[in-house]
Design a protein around this motif. Structure first.
Motif: not given
Length: 100
Positions: A5-11, A79-81
């Motif tokens: 359902e989601a993506l998670g990102l860290i920079e 980012i959900a969905r």
């Protein structure tokens, strides 16, 4: 993307900080580490996916881990969905491509 359902990102800046973030993210929540990308000039992004709550927890924990080391997070997002075509971009991040 059907399962997730989601993506998670860290920079952030530097591989040591990205590894710390990735470790904290994976330990904090039930997320799958997809990979990382050396963006430019030492900035590196790490990407996970899972359900929305898990990605939020993972990103928050990863950001805190980087900040606790005295480094700065350049950006982070959940980012959900995400749209299914995002998978085309995610493939570039894949650890499988790096080990391949």
């Amino acid at each position: 993307m059907n399962r997730y359902e989601a993506l998670g990102l860290i920079e952030t800046f530097g591989i040591v900080y990205v590894l710390e973030a990735a470790d904290a993210m994976c330990k904090a929540a039930d997320v799958e580490l997809l990979g990382f990308e050396n963006v430019a000039s030492g900035y590196i992004s790490v990407l996970v996916r899972g359900d929305v709550g898990a990605c939020k927890t993972a990103v928050e924990t990863g950001v805190k881990a980087v900040e606790d080391m005295g480094a700065q997070v350049y950006s982070s997002v959940v980012i959900a969905r995400p749209h299914q075509d995002i998978e085309k971009i995610i493939a570039r991040y894949s650890i499988d491509n790096l080990l391949g």
